[in-house]
Design a protein around this motif. Sequence first.
Motif, PDB file in Angstrom:
ATOM      1  N   ALA A  26     119.286  81.824  43.510  1.00 20.97           N
ATOM      2  CA  ALA A  26     119.690  83.201  44.295  1.00 20.97           C
ATOM      3  C   ALA A  26     120.822  82.637  45.196  1.00 20.97           C
ATOM      4  CB  ALA A  26     118.462  83.831  44.904  1.00 20.97           C
ATOM      5  N   LEU A  27     120.475  81.587  45.618  1.00 26.94           N
ATOM      6  CA  LEU A  27     121.567  81.074  46.946  1.00 26.94           C
ATOM      7  C   LEU A  27     122.853  80.556  46.199  1.00 26.94           C
ATOM      8  CD1 LEU A  27     122.250  79.651  49.594  1.00 26.94           C
ATOM      9  CD2 LEU A  27     120.918  77.715  48.827  1.00 26.94           C
ATOM     10  N   GLU A  28     122.845  80.107  45.032  1.00 29.24           N
ATOM     11  CA  GLU A  28     124.113  79.878  44.267  1.00 29.24           C
ATOM     12  C   GLU A  28     124.936  81.040  43.858  1.00 29.24           C
ATOM     13  OE1 GLU A  28     125.836  76.897  43.217  1.00 29.24           O
ATOM     14  OE2 GLU A  28     124.032  75.297  43.945  1.00 29.24           O
ATOM     15  N   ARG A  29     124.076  82.034  43.670  1.00 26.01           N
ATOM     16  CA  ARG A  29     124.730  83.530  43.288  1.00 26.01           C
ATOM     17  C   ARG A  29     125.278  83.730  44.668  1.00 26.01           C
ATOM     18  NH1 ARG A  29     120.354  83.981  40.122  1.00 26.01           N
ATOM     19  NH2 ARG A  29     119.210  85.391  41.748  1.00 26.01           N
ATOM     20  N   ALA A  30     124.330  83.811  45.668  1.00 24.75           N
ATOM     21  CA  ALA A  30     125.046  84.397  47.072  1.00 24.75           C
ATOM     22  C   ALA A  30     125.946  83.665  47.799  1.00 24.75           C
ATOM     23  CB  ALA A  30     123.880  84.633  47.840  1.00 24.75           C
ATOM     24  N   PRO A  63     129.553  75.076  49.413  1.00 26.37           N
ATOM     25  CA  PRO A  63     128.688  74.023  49.385  1.00 26.37           C
ATOM     26  C   PRO A  63     128.100  73.676  50.782  1.00 26.37           C
ATOM     27  CG  PRO A  63     130.477  73.283  47.886  1.00 26.37           C
ATOM     28  CD  PRO A  63     130.875  74.523  48.599  1.00 26.37           C
ATOM     29  N   ARG A  64     128.998  73.737  51.635  1.00 30.13           N
ATOM     30  CA  ARG A  64     128.639  73.776  53.213  1.00 30.13           C
ATOM     31  C   ARG A  64     127.678  74.825  53.653  1.00 30.13           C
ATOM     32  NH1 ARG A  64     134.582  73.935  55.804  1.00 30.13           N
ATOM     33  NH2 ARG A  64     134.337  75.654  54.353  1.00 30.13           N
ATOM     34  N   GLU A  65     128.026  76.103  53.055  1.00 38.65           N
ATOM     35  CA  GLU A  65     126.965  77.099  53.439  1.00 38.65           C
ATOM     36  C   GLU A  65     125.678  77.029  52.569  1.00 38.65           C
ATOM     37  OE1 GLU A  65     127.479  79.139  56.227  1.00 38.65           O
ATOM     38  OE2 GLU A  65     129.328  77.848  56.490  1.00 38.65           O
TER      39      GLU A  65
END
Length: 193
Positions: free
Chosen positions: A71-75, A79-81
Amino acid sequence: MSNLSSTAEDILRCARSLISAGGYNGFSYADISKVVGIRNASIHHHFPSKSDLVRTLVAQYREEAHAGIAALERAVSDPREQLRAYIAYWDACITDATAPICVCALLAGEIPVLPEEVALEVRAHFRALSAWLTSVLERGAKQGGLQLAGPAKSEAEALMATVHGAMLSARAYGDAKMFGVILRPVLERLIVQ
């Protein structure tokens, strides 16, 4: 794991809470029985042994972590965020005590006494988290947003160890703010401003 009954889910939730508080050997089926309000025999029906219960719990935990990372990768693509969000997730969990420590980090300290099937699940969690952090650091370095002092794999292992160590420090000091105190300079070192 979605094919588990609501009673099995209640047992797993209770076991997770008890493990977070006292580790693998810090609880028994009698403890779960009191909290969930069922007999020991009912727990054994769902999970014949403690190792079955904790292996299932860790497998479920790994699935949740995988889904959270996906989910994080989609949102978030930066990379910093992604690193900031990963750290912020644990900071919030520790601060509000919803997850005061990573279950796998806690169980990793007990690997010498864990049943092999549980240890395998714990190690798999660490490998998956390391692989994801390595990929984030590699992408960030390639894009110029992250500065690495060494190979991405080594940096990922160090970051993972620091995150887990910061959880332990927050617990040892009884101060959730210690997590951020420890991680802030690590992020400042990694992130190119």
